[in-house]
Design a protein around this motif. Structure first.
Motif, mmCIF file in Angstrom:
data_model
loop_
_atom_site.group_PDB
_atom_site.id
_atom_site.type_symbol
_atom_site.label_atom_id
_atom_site.label_comp_id
_atom_site.label_asym_id
_atom_site.label_seq_id
_atom_site.Cartn_x
_atom_site.Cartn_y
_atom_site.Cartn_z
ATOM 1 N N GLN A 76 0.837 -1.185 0.000
ATOM 2 C CA GLN A 76 0.000 0.000 0.000
ATOM 3 C C GLN A 76 0.876 1.242 0.000
ATOM 4 O OE1 GLN A 76 -3.051 0.264 2.964
ATOM 5 N NE2 GLN A 76 -3.761 -1.831 2.652
ATOM 6 N N GLY A 135 -14.766 -1.110 8.699
ATOM 7 C CA GLY A 135 -13.320 -0.953 8.584
ATOM 8 C C GLY A 135 -12.897 0.280 7.821
ATOM 9 N N SER A 136 -13.851 1.006 7.229
ATOM 10 C CA SER A 136 -13.504 2.223 6.502
ATOM 11 C C SER A 136 -13.881 3.442 7.334
ATOM 12 C CB SER A 136 -14.232 2.261 5.152
ATOM 13 O OG SER A 136 -15.634 2.336 5.354
ATOM 14 N N TYR A 149 -10.735 3.643 2.622
ATOM 15 C CA TYR A 149 -10.892 2.207 2.845
ATOM 16 C C TYR A 149 -9.622 1.602 3.447
ATOM 17 C CZ TYR A 149 -15.117 2.599 0.055
ATOM 18 O OH TYR A 149 -16.362 2.956 -0.403
ATOM 19 N N GLU A 150 -9.793 0.436 4.060
ATOM 20 C CA GLU A 150 -8.659 -0.243 4.704
ATOM 21 C C GLU A 150 -7.545 -0.567 3.719
ATOM 22 O OE1 GLU A 150 -9.729 -2.945 8.422
ATOM 23 O OE2 GLU A 150 -10.939 -3.471 6.670
ATOM 24 N N ASN A 151 -7.904 -0.843 2.478
ATOM 25 C CA ASN A 151 -6.890 -1.201 1.481
ATOM 26 C C ASN A 151 -6.208 0.015 0.867
ATOM 27 O OD1 ASN A 151 -8.874 -0.187 -0.193
ATOM 28 N ND2 ASN A 151 -9.416 -2.166 -1.095
ATOM 29 N N TYR A 344 -5.612 -4.681 -2.358
ATOM 30 C CA TYR A 344 -5.752 -5.803 -1.436
ATOM 31 C C TYR A 344 -5.513 -5.356 0.007
ATOM 32 C CZ TYR A 344 -5.289 -8.563 -5.719
ATOM 33 O OH TYR A 344 -5.463 -9.085 -6.974
ATOM 34 N N ASN A 345 -6.220 -6.003 0.929
ATOM 35 C CA ASN A 345 -5.945 -5.804 2.351
ATOM 36 C C ASN A 345 -4.796 -6.730 2.744
ATOM 37 O OD1 ASN A 345 -7.872 -3.840 2.923
ATOM 38 N ND2 ASN A 345 -9.483 -5.367 3.187
#
Length: 384
Positions: A76, A135-136, A149-151, A344-345
């Motif tokens: 990331q 999670g966001s 977002y988490e990703n 991707y997370n």
């Protein structure tokens, strides 16, 4: 006999032989062909004939030699936090209001129209909506909203406070009844993005302009910047803007309402049209944006030969035909080698090399990403 001298001569002879053999191995034609995929003029002609038979025109220039590639390792690129949202909104983090994904969603509902036409990520556009998910994080300031977002994917939406009973104040306003016309001067669309970027630290280092497309379905223009690493595009690494009609109608720099109240009649200006034939006055404005950016960590695995671009084009056209898309009238405009990823997370992941096949029909445009190892379709940019 001077054995020492003979020994030295033999040593030198062996060194010369080793150098000659090494040069032969490195430059052996068979070995060179394993490091490159060669494309002959005859193969290109065969592809053109095949495409002509189904009504497809090949306008792209195809490379004659393509290097073998490894997998690219990515992480990331952005930490999903309030600072990222504040940069996107052009404010200090302390000025943001926040909403945790999964909390208070019912109190601040969003119209489905807010995400209509905003498929900004290759093959995954429907996953990124204005509604914060578990999670966001959601942030807003004034009439602008950001979901992180988490990703690491970040979505921006321009909203408006709508008046009227029973209407949520945070309902999205991607009003598809108002449409920008096709054929606007690209400078006008680009200026809308430049105006939006002033005071907002959004474009990362290494961002490259990837062009402007028009979406017939929604009447929006899409302006893309792509990520580049080691001379290759990272398809999926992007900053993408959706440019639509501004809700603040202006004529010659003055609000249209001022002209009406003073008795003036606004002249006709075809900045956008309204479905049903009614015309009004406006200027293009960024109403949505998506950021997905990555941190390349080098390559992994052995060098592997890639499929020729001719095979990639054939796979793309076959996929479109099987998907119910009429191939006749399509134009293959460019074929570019790069890497493809989704968000991707994960801490770290590998992405494969791909051929991006860009095609068009009239003013409509789209892309397919063909795996350069297997010729399978990895993803697509729908025609926005």
């Amino acid at each position: 006999m001077d054995w020492s001298r003979v020994k030295n001569i033999l040593i030198i002879a062996y060194l010369i032989l080793d150098i000659a053999l090494g040069y032969r191995i490195v430059n052996d034609p068979v070995r060179l062909q394993s490091r490159f995929t060669m494309v002959s003029a005859e193969e290109i002609r065969e592809l053109e004939d095949r495409l002509d038979a189904v009504g497809v025109t090949l306008r792209a220039s195809l490379p004659a030699r393509v290097p073998a590639l490894r997998f690219l390792v990515l992480r990331q690129g952005f930490k999903p936090d309030a600072r990222l949202a504040a940069n996107l909104l052009g404010v200090h983090p302390a000025d943001l209001e926040t909403e945790q994904g999964g909390d208070r969603i019912g109190e601040r509902d969003h119209s489905p129209s807010a995400s209509q036409g905003l498929s900004l990520s290759p093959g995954r556009g429907a996953d990124y909506t204005p509604r914060p998910k578990e999670g966001s994080l959601g942030y807003w300031h004034g009439d602008e909203r950001v979901v992180v977002y988490e990703n690491g994917v970040t979505v921006y939406l321009r909203t408006a406070h709508l008046k009227g009973e029973g209407t949520s104040a945070w309902e999205g306003t991607a009003d598809t009844a108002l449409r920008l016309e096709p054929g606007l001067d690209e400078e006008v669309v680009t200026e809308a993005v430049s105006s939006f970027l002033r005071g907002r630290r959004i474009l990362p280092a290494g961002a490259r302009f990837d062009g402007i497309t028009y979406d017939e379905r929604t009447g929006r223009y899409v302006v893309r910047y792509y990520q580049e690493y080691d001379g290759f595009c990272i398809f999926g690494g992007q900053v993408t803007f959706s440019v639509g009609p501004s809700p603040r109608h202006e004529v010659y720099g003055r609000p249209a309402g001022d002209l009406e109240s003073s008795g003036g009649v606004p002249p006709t200006k075809r900045g956008y049209d309204r479905r049903g034939g009614e015309e009004s006055n406006t200027r293009p404005e960024v109403e949505a944006a998506l950021i997905a950016w990555y941190d390349p960590r080098g390559y992994r695995g052995r060098l592997r030969p890639v499929i020729p671009p001719t095979e990639a084009v054939a796979s793309a056209v076959t996929f479109l035909e099987k998907s119910g898309e009429h191939a006749e009238g399509l134009s293959i405009d460019s074929v570019t080698l790069g890497y493809y990823t989704e968000a991707y997370n994960a801490v770290e992941w590998e992405c494969p090399p791909v051929w991006r096949v860009k095609f068009s029909r009239g003013s409509e445009q789209g892309s397919l990403f063909v795996n350069a190892y297997t010729s399978e379709i990895e993803g697509l940019n729908p025609i926005f």
